[in-house]
Design an enzyme around this catalytic site. Structure first.
Site, PDB file in Angstrom:
ATOM      1  N   CYS A 113      15.037   3.440  -7.241  1.00  0.00           N
ATOM      2  CA  CYS A 113      15.453   4.726  -7.818  1.00  0.00           C
ATOM      3  C   CYS A 113      15.474   5.843  -6.775  1.00  0.00           C
ATOM      4  CB  CYS A 113      14.513   5.130  -8.946  1.00  0.00           C
ATOM      5  SG  CYS A 113      14.422   3.922 -10.257  1.00  0.00           S
ATOM      6  N   HIS A 253      14.299  12.948 -11.235  1.00  0.00           N
ATOM      7  CA  HIS A 253      14.666  11.577 -11.584  1.00  0.00           C
ATOM      8  C   HIS A 253      14.634  11.435 -13.107  1.00  0.00           C
ATOM      9  CE1 HIS A 253      15.034   7.334 -11.617  1.00  0.00           C
ATOM     10  NE2 HIS A 253      13.764   7.057 -11.846  1.00  0.00           N
ATOM     11  N   ASN A 283      18.054   5.415 -17.483  1.00  0.00           N
ATOM     12  CA  ASN A 283      17.635   5.393 -16.086  1.00  0.00           C
ATOM     13  C   ASN A 283      18.662   4.607 -15.265  1.00  0.00           C
ATOM     14  OD1 ASN A 283      16.418   5.010 -13.619  1.00  0.00           O
ATOM     15  ND2 ASN A 283      14.422   4.415 -14.463  1.00  0.00           N
TER      16      ASN A 283
HETATM   17  N1  ACO Z   1      11.164  -0.953 -29.197  1.00  0.00           N
HETATM   18  C1  ACO Z   1      10.144  -1.027 -30.068  1.00  0.00           C
HETATM   19  N2  ACO Z   1       8.872  -1.266 -29.687  1.00  0.00           N
HETATM   20  C2  ACO Z   1       8.647  -1.426 -28.372  1.00  0.00           C
HETATM   21  C3  ACO Z   1       9.679  -1.367 -27.412  1.00  0.00           C
HETATM   22  C4  ACO Z   1      10.986  -1.129 -27.875  1.00  0.00           C
HETATM   23  N3  ACO Z   1      12.034  -1.041 -27.047  1.00  0.00           N
HETATM   24  N4  ACO Z   1       9.148  -1.570 -26.194  1.00  0.00           N
HETATM   25  C5  ACO Z   1       7.829  -1.753 -26.364  1.00  0.00           C
HETATM   26  N5  ACO Z   1       7.526  -1.660 -27.684  1.00  0.00           N
HETATM   27  C6  ACO Z   1       6.227  -1.791 -28.323  1.00  0.00           C
HETATM   28  C7  ACO Z   1       5.251  -2.585 -27.508  1.00  0.00           C
HETATM   29  O1  ACO Z   1       5.424  -3.966 -27.742  1.00  0.00           O
HETATM   30  C8  ACO Z   1       3.939  -2.067 -28.028  1.00  0.00           C
HETATM   31  O2  ACO Z   1       3.653  -2.698 -29.255  1.00  0.00           O
HETATM   32  P1  ACO Z   1       2.160  -3.126 -29.623  1.00  0.00           P
HETATM   33  O3  ACO Z   1       1.372  -1.852 -29.638  1.00  0.00           O
HETATM   34  O4  ACO Z   1       2.333  -3.761 -30.952  1.00  0.00           O
HETATM   35  O5  ACO Z   1       1.732  -4.059 -28.521  1.00  0.00           O
HETATM   36  C9  ACO Z   1       4.216  -0.590 -28.330  1.00  0.00           C
HETATM   37  O6  ACO Z   1       5.644  -0.480 -28.427  1.00  0.00           O
HETATM   38  C10 ACO Z   1       3.722   0.355 -27.263  1.00  0.00           C
HETATM   39  O7  ACO Z   1       4.144  -0.128 -26.010  1.00  0.00           O
HETATM   40  P2  ACO Z   1       3.786   0.611 -24.684  1.00  0.00           P
HETATM   41  O8  ACO Z   1       4.357  -0.135 -23.528  1.00  0.00           O
HETATM   42  O9  ACO Z   1       2.324   0.934 -24.657  1.00  0.00           O
HETATM   43  O10 ACO Z   1       4.583   1.976 -24.890  1.00  0.00           O
HETATM   44  P3  ACO Z   1       4.531   3.281 -24.016  1.00  0.00           P
HETATM   45  O11 ACO Z   1       4.220   4.426 -24.855  1.00  0.00           O
HETATM   46  O12 ACO Z   1       3.746   3.080 -22.737  1.00  0.00           O
HETATM   47  O13 ACO Z   1       6.041   3.445 -23.580  1.00  0.00           O
HETATM   48  C11 ACO Z   1       7.519   3.050 -21.760  1.00  0.00           C
HETATM   49  C12 ACO Z   1       6.668   2.431 -22.857  1.00  0.00           C
HETATM   50  C13 ACO Z   1       8.580   3.921 -22.401  1.00  0.00           C
HETATM   51  C14 ACO Z   1       8.174   1.952 -20.978  1.00  0.00           C
HETATM   52  C15 ACO Z   1       6.615   3.906 -20.845  1.00  0.00           C
HETATM   53  O14 ACO Z   1       5.499   3.177 -20.428  1.00  0.00           O
HETATM   54  C16 ACO Z   1       7.346   4.384 -19.630  1.00  0.00           C
HETATM   55  O15 ACO Z   1       8.271   5.145 -19.721  1.00  0.00           O
HETATM   56  N6  ACO Z   1       6.901   3.984 -18.427  1.00  0.00           N
HETATM   57  C17 ACO Z   1       7.575   4.329 -17.220  1.00  0.00           C
HETATM   58  C18 ACO Z   1       8.482   3.234 -16.905  1.00  0.00           C
HETATM   59  C19 ACO Z   1       9.770   3.644 -16.260  1.00  0.00           C
HETATM   60  O16 ACO Z   1      10.338   4.676 -16.475  1.00  0.00           O
HETATM   61  N7  ACO Z   1      10.238   2.749 -15.424  1.00  0.00           N
HETATM   62  C20 ACO Z   1      11.461   2.909 -14.777  1.00  0.00           C
HETATM   63  C21 ACO Z   1      11.381   2.609 -13.355  1.00  0.00           C
HETATM   64  S1  ACO Z   1      10.213   3.558 -12.520  1.00  0.00           S
HETATM   65  C22 ACO Z   1      10.894   4.941 -12.569  1.00  0.00           C
HETATM   66  O17 ACO Z   1      12.082   5.048 -12.616  1.00  0.00           O
HETATM   67  C23 ACO Z   1      10.038   6.111 -12.536  1.00  0.00           C
END
Ligand code: ACO
Length: 326
Positions: A113, A253, A283
């Site tokens: 990224c 970003h 993203n």
């Molecule tokens: N739809 C429905 N439910 C989902 C989905 C989805 N697409 N994805 C995950 N879940 C569920 C999980 O299974 C979990 O269920 P559970 O509690 O029954 O186990 C629940 O939602 C919570 O999951 P988490 O991973 O804890 O959710 P979180 O609030 O952390 O959000 C996310 C996840 C959006 C990915 C967040 O962690 C995030 O944005 N992280 C940064 C990642 C990122 O942006 N990466 C890109 C590359 S790095 C960069 O560009 C900066």
């Protein structure tokens, strides 16, 4: 003092829009979950017949036209990408050929990224050393072939698209890049990977490395990303002798709206000074900042004299920030 100014920008994304509702039909997810957790409403996904240069070349042409610079005037092309058309020749060379930038040296920067901010930083250093040089910095990715559509935790986040900027030495000493820094931490590389797509798989049977799709430890990444971007923003401002109050607009970003809000919060910048388009593109990896910058400029959100701060974070891990007086 020579400063590298951004003379023009351009951006393009594939035309096929995939909404959260479309994803509901493909996997166990919901529009409400995606919108609340990420702010993303739709993303662009290239057709199987499309490739990276199909959107990156037009984006570069728009940037050149806006800058009023001919392709033959470009001396260097830096393409921030990890998903160019093929492994060899590089994306930079593909752009050079397509644009007719016959006088340019061209190469790719693979920093996920962070590719565009890495490219701006390289352009800044080159232009300071060679003030006659004009540089085209492209940033964009077509990650859709590496998305695992069976993994809802990553599939909803990413999209395809990118943009470009043309840079040259500014005649106005106040205008241009004030400070630009890049950072990496390979020890945390495991948090975001496309592991099974390199030389470690070229020979022999190593099924454990056979995963050619994006894998991510999202929650951990979120925390490191916010902390790292906050630190590097402080560093570029300090180097320029400015504070967060001097920043007219942040073009961050675009990975996740909550991440952008958390950064703005910690940094003490209100959201009305932050440009957001993650809702429409998701993203796009190295494409997020050039897509957002170009849209912000065209919408009149960035005007001459404005101080623009562009923090980024990505796989590697890599991060950085560029501070520009427009
Ligand atoms: N739809 C429905 N439910 C989902 C989905 C989805 N697409 N994805 C995950 N879940 C569920 C999980 O299974 C979990 O269920 P559970 O509690 O029954 O186990 C629940 O939602 C919570 O999951 P988490 O991973 O804890 O959710 P979180 O609030 O952390 O959000 C996310 C996840 C959006 C990915 C967040 O962690 C995030 O944005 N992280 C940064 C990642 C990122 O942006 N990466 C890109 C590359 S790095 C960069 O560009 C900066």
């Amino acid at each position: 003092m020579v400063r590298a100014a951004i003379l023009g920008t351009g951006s393009v994304a594939p035309s096929r829009a995939v909404t959260n509702r479309d994803l509901e039909d493909r996997m166990d997810t919901s529009d409400a979950w995606i919108t609340q957790r990420t702010g993303i409403r739709e993303r662009r996904i290239g057709l199987p017949t499309e490739k990276w240069s199909d959107f990156m070349l037009p984006a570069c042409r728009i940037a050149l036209e806006t800058a009023g610079v001919g392709p033959e005037e470009i001396g260097l092309i830096v393409a921030g990408t990890m998903t160019a058309d093929m492994r060899m020749p590089s994306g930079g060379c593909v752009l050079q050929e397509g644009l007719g930038a016959v006088n340019a040296a061209a190469f790719d920067v693979s920093s996920a990224c962070s590719g565009f901010v890495y490219g701006l930083t390289i352009a800044d250093r080159f232009i300071r050393a060679e003030p006659d040089l004009k540089v085209l910095v492209a940033g964009g990715d077509m990650l859709s072939p590496w998305i695992d559509w069976g993994d809802r935790s990553t599939a909803v986040l990413f999209g395809d698209g990118g943009g470009a900027a043309v840079l040259a030495a500014s005649d106005d000493p106040d205008r241009g890049i004030l400070s630009s820094r890049i950072r990496s931490d390979g020890t945390l590389g495991r948090l975001l990977t496309i592991a099974g797509d390199g030389s470690q798989l070229a020979f022999g049977d190593k099924p454990e490395m056979g995963n050619r799709k994006i894998r991510m430890i999202g929650a951990e990444l979120f925390k490191v990303a916010v902390r790292s971007m906050e630190t590097v923003c402080g560093e570029v401002l300090a180097e320029a002798g400015l504070t967060d109050e001097d920043v007219d607009i942040v073009v961050p970003h675009q990975a996740n709206l909550r991440m952008i809000q958390a950064l703005a919060d910690r940094f003490g910048v209100s959201m009305d000074r932050v440009f957001v388009n993650v809702d429409r593109y998701g993203n796009t990896s190295a494409g997020t900042i050039p897509l957002a910058l170009d849209e912000a400029v065209r919408a009149g959100r960035v005007r001459r004299g404005d101080v623009v701060l562009m923090p980024v974070f990505g796989g590697g891990l890599t991060w950085g920030a560029t501070l520009v007086r427009w």
